[in-house]
Scaffold this motif. Structure first.
Motif, PDB file in Angstrom:
ATOM      1  N   ALA A 112     -11.281   5.245  -6.089  1.00  0.00           N
ATOM      2  CA  ALA A 112     -10.528   4.585  -5.021  1.00  0.00           C
ATOM      3  C   ALA A 112      -9.150   5.212  -4.840  1.00  0.00           C
ATOM      4  O   ALA A 112      -8.674   5.380  -3.710  1.00  0.00           O
ATOM      5  CB  ALA A 112     -10.397   3.092  -5.318  1.00  0.00           C
ATOM      6  N   ALA A 129      -9.366   6.372  -1.141  1.00  0.00           N
ATOM      7  CA  ALA A 129      -8.852   5.319  -0.253  1.00  0.00           C
ATOM      8  C   ALA A 129      -7.623   5.795   0.505  1.00  0.00           C
ATOM      9  O   ALA A 129      -6.867   6.647   0.033  1.00  0.00           O
ATOM     10  CB  ALA A 129      -8.503   4.074  -1.066  1.00  0.00           C
ATOM     11  N   TYR A 151      -2.869   0.452  -1.958  1.00  0.00           N
ATOM     12  CA  TYR A 151      -4.252   0.839  -1.732  1.00  0.00           C
ATOM     13  C   TYR A 151      -4.791   0.104  -0.510  1.00  0.00           C
ATOM     14  O   TYR A 151      -4.608  -1.101  -0.360  1.00  0.00           O
ATOM     15  CB  TYR A 151      -5.130   0.479  -2.938  1.00  0.00           C
ATOM     16  CG  TYR A 151      -4.681   1.085  -4.240  1.00  0.00           C
ATOM     17  CD1 TYR A 151      -4.509   2.456  -4.377  1.00  0.00           C
ATOM     18  CD2 TYR A 151      -4.428   0.276  -5.348  1.00  0.00           C
ATOM     19  CE1 TYR A 151      -4.103   3.009  -5.577  1.00  0.00           C
ATOM     20  CE2 TYR A 151      -4.018   0.824  -6.554  1.00  0.00           C
ATOM     21  CZ  TYR A 151      -3.854   2.185  -6.665  1.00  0.00           C
ATOM     22  OH  TYR A 151      -3.446   2.730  -7.847  1.00  0.00           O
ATOM     23  N   TYR A 171      -8.316  -0.490   0.770  1.00  0.00           N
ATOM     24  CA  TYR A 171      -9.733  -0.326   0.445  1.00  0.00           C
ATOM     25  C   TYR A 171     -10.551  -0.260   1.735  1.00  0.00           C
ATOM     26  O   TYR A 171     -10.226  -0.903   2.735  1.00  0.00           O
ATOM     27  CB  TYR A 171     -10.206  -1.500  -0.411  1.00  0.00           C
ATOM     28  CG  TYR A 171     -11.477  -1.217  -1.171  1.00  0.00           C
ATOM     29  CD1 TYR A 171     -11.424  -0.580  -2.408  1.00  0.00           C
ATOM     30  CD2 TYR A 171     -12.716  -1.572  -0.664  1.00  0.00           C
ATOM     31  CE1 TYR A 171     -12.590  -0.316  -3.114  1.00  0.00           C
ATOM     32  CE2 TYR A 171     -13.877  -1.311  -1.361  1.00  0.00           C
ATOM     33  CZ  TYR A 171     -13.819  -0.682  -2.581  1.00  0.00           C
ATOM     34  OH  TYR A 171     -14.966  -0.413  -3.279  1.00  0.00           O
ATOM     35  N   VAL A 227     -14.606   4.276   0.998  1.00  0.00           N
ATOM     36  CA  VAL A 227     -14.535   4.141  -0.461  1.00  0.00           C
ATOM     37  C   VAL A 227     -15.839   3.598  -1.037  1.00  0.00           C
ATOM     38  O   VAL A 227     -16.504   4.245  -1.842  1.00  0.00           O
ATOM     39  CB  VAL A 227     -13.353   3.232  -0.868  1.00  0.00           C
ATOM     40  CG1 VAL A 227     -13.267   3.127  -2.391  1.00  0.00           C
ATOM     41  CG2 VAL A 227     -12.051   3.768  -0.316  1.00  0.00           C
TER      42      VAL A 227
END
Length: 391
Positions: free
Chosen positions: A276, A280, A287, A289, A294
């Motif tokens: 990630a 990402a 982050y 997501y 991802v």
């Protein structure tokens, strides 16, 4: 374009966003495919303080490249982004600035592996008329007592991580006779109808015909896994967890209705976080997501034995049990690197060992090793799909 037909080599300093998220596919796909570019050396992310007055503090990378193959390729790793790099000789440098193939990860509509699909939560398009704080809900129920049974807990990313849910007035299951007996609720429904009609979007205008329903409805009948869309980059793990079916989640989280303890364990591991962190996108530095980028591209462990699967499930359950031992703490408290309890850190370490063994018996020395392994596995798993697509 400038160095076409030459043996010139170039190096650029850039913000590290060019080696993360969707930008990798947009930029490097063209550089590799159209121009035949080859990365000769790279400095992975490090902190750079400019000499300008404001002392701008940015995270940057350096990429050296050319059109001719390099005699040797060098990768510079920073254990401390403010410290000195460690040089590593590698066979090839991927656009994510790890050793690996020159491939890019692009949006995928279905998971690469045989795992449950994830989708966004509920999207009301209600101009806030169906959402309430604790105080707003209490005041509304006092004025409209019959509405109490139609309220359900409501979580987005912030509410989930900070354990501060709001309330949602869900009227999709409300019988019409009961609805007409609640004048305050009817006023909310009318406000939603007018709001949708005033929209410039044709589908939203159409939705005004059913003002008690949401634009997107995702309400599983059983326990489901919640993945926040946005989470702080300071955390070692993106806080995830299970929710009971009575609880509603917004479109600011992803939901996996068929996820098991095994899926929760793998997604909550350092292995998945390594993926990630590289694949990402970012919202500022947090982050962001993504299902298509991802989750759907994540190379899950293959041919996992029953014993290894049970080990992951037991370790995942231990993580959940430890969390429950801190009923007053939020997930933000539990996963802050400075306040994370020792027993939770220990539970995650055990989960990491169980997940790692599903990939290979040999341990991983650092995150770079994990990412290199995952990209090689990704290439192996995605190559047959790409070949089939071309045919």
């Amino acid at each position: 374009d400038y160095i076409q037909g030459t043996s010139a080599t170039v190096a650029f300093v850039s913000t590290n966003s060019i080696s993360q998220g969707e930008q990798v596919g947009l930029l490097w796909g063209k550089l590799f495919g159209r121009h035949g570019l080859s990365i000769h050396f790279a400095h992975r992310t490090f902190a750079w303080d400019s000499e300008a007055r404001g002392k701008a503090h940015v995270h940057v990378v350096i990429v050296g490249f050319g059109l001719q193959p390099a005699r040797r390729r060098r990768l510079f790793e920073y254990e401390d982004i403010k410290g000195e790099p460690v040089e590593v000789a590698v066979a090839n440098i991927s656009p994510y600035l790890v050793e690996g193939p020159s491939i890019v990860v692009t949006n995928r509509t279905k998971p690469l592996c045989d795992v449950p699909e994830i989708g966004i939560g509920n999207k009301p398009i209600d101009d806030g008329n169906y959402l309430f704080t604790d105080q707003e809900k209490a005041a509304f129920v006092r004025s409209e007592p019959k509405s109490k049974r139609f309220f359900r807990r409501w979580y987005g990313s912030y509410e989930f991580i900070n354990r501060s849910p709001r309330w949602c007035l869900w009227l999709g299951d409300c019988p019409p006779d009961a609805l007409r007996q609640m004048p305050e609720v009817m006023r909310r429904v009318e406000a939603v109808r007018k709001y949708r009609l005033a929209s410039k979007s044709k589908p939203t205008q159409k939705l005004a015909e059913i003002p008690t329903r949401f634009h997107v409805e995702n309400m599983p009948k059983k326990r489901y896994l919640v993945i926040p869309k946005v989470s702080s980059e300071r955390r070692r793990f993106i806080p995830m967890g299970f929710m009971p079916p009575k609880v509603l989640c917004s479109d600011l989280v992803f939901m996996a209705p068929r996820a098991t303890l095994f899926h929760f364990g793998v997604l909550g591991s350092t292995m998945h976080m390594a993926w990630a962190r590289h694949v990402a996108g970012r919202l500022e530095s947090r982050y962001r997501y993504s299902a298509k980028l991802v989750y759907n591209n994540f190379p899950w462990p293959q041919d996992v034995t029953d014993a290894k699967r049970r080990a992951v499930e037991e370790a995942a359950q231990r993580v959940l049990d430890v969390r429950e031992a801190y009923p007053e703490a939020t997930l933000a408290d539990l996963y802050d690197p400075l306040s994370m309890p020792a027993d939770l850190a220990k539970a995650h370490a055990k989960l990491d060992r169980a997940v790692d063994r599903c990939y290979r018996s040999q341990s991983f020395a650092n995150e770079r090793n994990r990412v290199e392994f995952l990209f090689k596995l990704y290439e192996k798993l995605s190559s047959p799909l790409l070949q089939a697509k071309k045919k």
